[in-house]
Design a protein around this motif. Sequence first.
Motif, short mmCIF file in Angstrom:
data_model
loop_
_atom_site.label_atom_id
_atom_site.label_comp_id
_atom_site.label_asym_id
_atom_site.label_seq_id
_atom_site.Cartn_x
_atom_site.Cartn_y
_atom_site.Cartn_z
N GLU A 9 0.85 -1.07 -0.17
CA GLU A 9 0.03 0.01 -0.02
C GLU A 9 0.69 0.96 -0.18
O GLU A 9 1.64 1.32 0.51
CB GLU A 9 -1.38 -0.05 1.50
N GLY A 10 0.15 2.17 -0.54
CA GLY A 10 1.20 3.93 -0.36
C GLY A 10 2.07 3.35 -1.62
O GLY A 10 2.65 3.97 -2.10
N THR A 11 2.46 2.16 -2.81
CA THR A 11 2.98 2.12 -3.83
C THR A 11 2.85 3.31 -4.95
O THR A 11 1.82 3.54 -5.04
CB THR A 11 3.29 0.94 -3.98
N ARG A 12 3.56 4.20 -5.83
CA ARG A 12 2.95 5.51 -6.87
C ARG A 12 4.44 5.24 -7.60
O ARG A 12 5.06 4.82 -7.53
CB ARG A 12 3.11 6.62 -6.02
N LEU A 13 3.51 5.51 -9.04
CA LEU A 13 4.82 6.53 -9.96
C LEU A 13 5.74 6.79 -9.15
O LEU A 13 4.71 8.13 -9.03
CB LEU A 13 3.63 6.42 -10.88
N LEU A 14 6.59 6.43 -9.81
CA LEU A 14 7.77 7.94 -9.57
C LEU A 14 8.43 8.30 -10.91
O LEU A 14 9.08 9.07 -10.82
CB LEU A 14 9.02 6.73 -9.24
N SER A 15 8.27 7.73 -12.05
CA SER A 15 9.32 7.70 -13.38
C SER A 15 8.20 8.67 -14.30
O SER A 15 9.61 9.00 -15.14
CB SER A 15 8.85 6.91 -14.07
N ARG A 16 7.00 9.72 -13.91
CA ARG A 16 6.63 9.98 -14.75
C ARG A 16 7.63 11.30 -15.26
O ARG A 16 7.88 12.94 -14.10
CB ARG A 16 5.36 10.26 -14.20
N GLY A 17 8.00 11.17 -16.58
CA GLY A 17 9.27 12.85 -16.65
C GLY A 17 10.21 12.69 -16.72
O GLY A 17 10.83 13.59 -16.40
N CYS A 18 10.13 11.31 -15.99
CA CYS A 18 12.05 11.69 -15.22
C CYS A 18 12.93 11.42 -17.01
O CYS A 18 12.72 11.01 -17.81
CB CYS A 18 12.28 10.28 -14.54
N ALA A 19 13.77 11.75 -16.58
CA ALA A 19 15.60 12.15 -17.38
C ALA A 19 15.32 10.30 -17.87
O ALA A 19 15.70 9.61 -17.32
CB ALA A 19 16.34 12.74 -16.84
N VAL A 20 15.66 11.01 -18.94
CA VAL A 20 16.08 9.60 -19.72
C VAL A 20 17.30 9.40 -20.73
O VAL A 20 17.56 10.23 -21.09
CB VAL A 20 14.99 9.20 -20.72
N THR A 21 18.13 8.67 -20.64
CA THR A 21 19.26 8.29 -21.18
C THR A 21 19.76 7.01 -21.82
O THR A 21 19.22 6.27 -21.81
CB THR A 21 20.32 8.31 -20.56
N CYS A 22 20.39 6.97 -22.53
CA CYS A 22 20.97 5.66 -23.27
C CYS A 22 21.93 5.55 -23.97
O CYS A 22 22.67 6.47 -24.41
CB CYS A 22 19.99 5.93 -24.78
N ASN A 23 21.98 4.26 -24.51
CA ASN A 23 23.23 4.47 -25.20
C ASN A 23 23.25 4.18 -26.52
O ASN A 23 24.50 3.61 -27.63
CB ASN A 23 23.90 2.76 -24.55
N ASP A 24 22.76 4.68 -27.31
CA ASP A 24 22.58 5.29 -28.88
C ASP A 24 22.42 6.83 -29.37
O ASP A 24 21.90 7.47 -29.04
CB ASP A 24 21.16 4.59 -29.34
N SER A 25 24.06 6.69 -30.02
CA SER A 25 24.18 8.24 -29.58
C SER A 25 23.20 9.17 -30.84
O SER A 25 22.66 9.96 -30.94
CB SER A 25 25.51 8.78 -29.90
N GLY A 26 22.22 7.99 -31.38
CA GLY A 26 21.82 8.85 -32.25
C GLY A 26 20.62 9.74 -32.32
O GLY A 26 19.52 9.87 -32.90
N ALA A 27 20.34 8.64 -30.87
CA ALA A 27 18.39 9.55 -30.25
C ALA A 27 18.44 10.89 -29.92
O ALA A 27 19.22 11.24 -29.59
CB ALA A 27 18.47 8.31 -29.08
N LYS A 28 17.09 10.98 -30.48
CA LYS A 28 17.05 12.91 -30.19
C LYS A 28 16.49 12.42 -28.35
O LYS A 28 15.44 11.74 -28.75
CB LYS A 28 16.15 12.98 -30.91
N LYS A 29 16.97 13.55 -27.90
CA LYS A 29 16.08 14.08 -26.80
C LYS A 29 14.80 13.79 -26.22
O LYS A 29 14.30 13.52 -25.45
CB LYS A 29 16.88 15.42 -26.15
N ARG A 30 13.75 14.50 -27.30
CA ARG A 30 12.50 14.54 -27.83
C ARG A 30 11.68 13.32 -27.84
O ARG A 30 10.82 12.68 -27.16
CB ARG A 30 12.17 15.17 -28.95
#
Length: 196
Positions: A42-63
């Motif tokens: 009980e009390g578990t909630r969504l933590l990740s909405r809008g959080c910053a995302v990174t990756c190991n594909d240099s071609g991926a755009k921030k958008r």
Amino acid sequence: MKALAPSLPRPTFEGTPIDVRSPHREPYRGDGVPPPPLRVPEGTRLLSRGCAVTCNDSGAKKRDLALATDGNKQYSPSAYLELAPGVRWVQIDLGTNAAIHAVCLWRERPEQCVYRDTVVQVSDDPAFENGVVTLFNNDYDNSAQLGRGSDKEYFEDHFGRRIAGNGVRARYVRLTSNGNTSDPYNHYTEVEVYGQ
Ligand SMILES: [Ca+2]
Ligand SMILES: [Ca+2]
């Protein structure tokens, strides 16, 4: 404890499933059959909405990276993050150390598919060199070189995958894959991290 109940998109895949049997793969559950419930405190909630995302594909755009945590889980050709072929990861920064109870991912596509080498890990180290805890790993032959996993491959569906976090504490969540049965690319329509 309560059953985690994330909001669901409409089904994208509609057709006859291709039952490609493999000892490493879960059988197809059937159209519209939900996965077993994942129970969280009980009390578990969504933590990740809008959080910053990174990756190991240099071609991926921030958008495009932002598509993974923007809250839209509905498949459309412009609504998912696509990473180049090969072993690719996306990483979500929760912004603070948290007790993680579930990691959910949606990557259903119009064609039925199974992703290869799905590995979900958490750590307080953004480089994932120290203190890494693996929550899910279906890389049965260690081709992604993150260790051999004993979880099964599975067919994507609109329910998404719900992976238990067991309350492990971490700031970063990293999801790895290596293409799928339809094409060599890696996709994420949405990732959600639930915790406290
Ligand atoms: Ca999204
Ligand atoms: Ca593999």
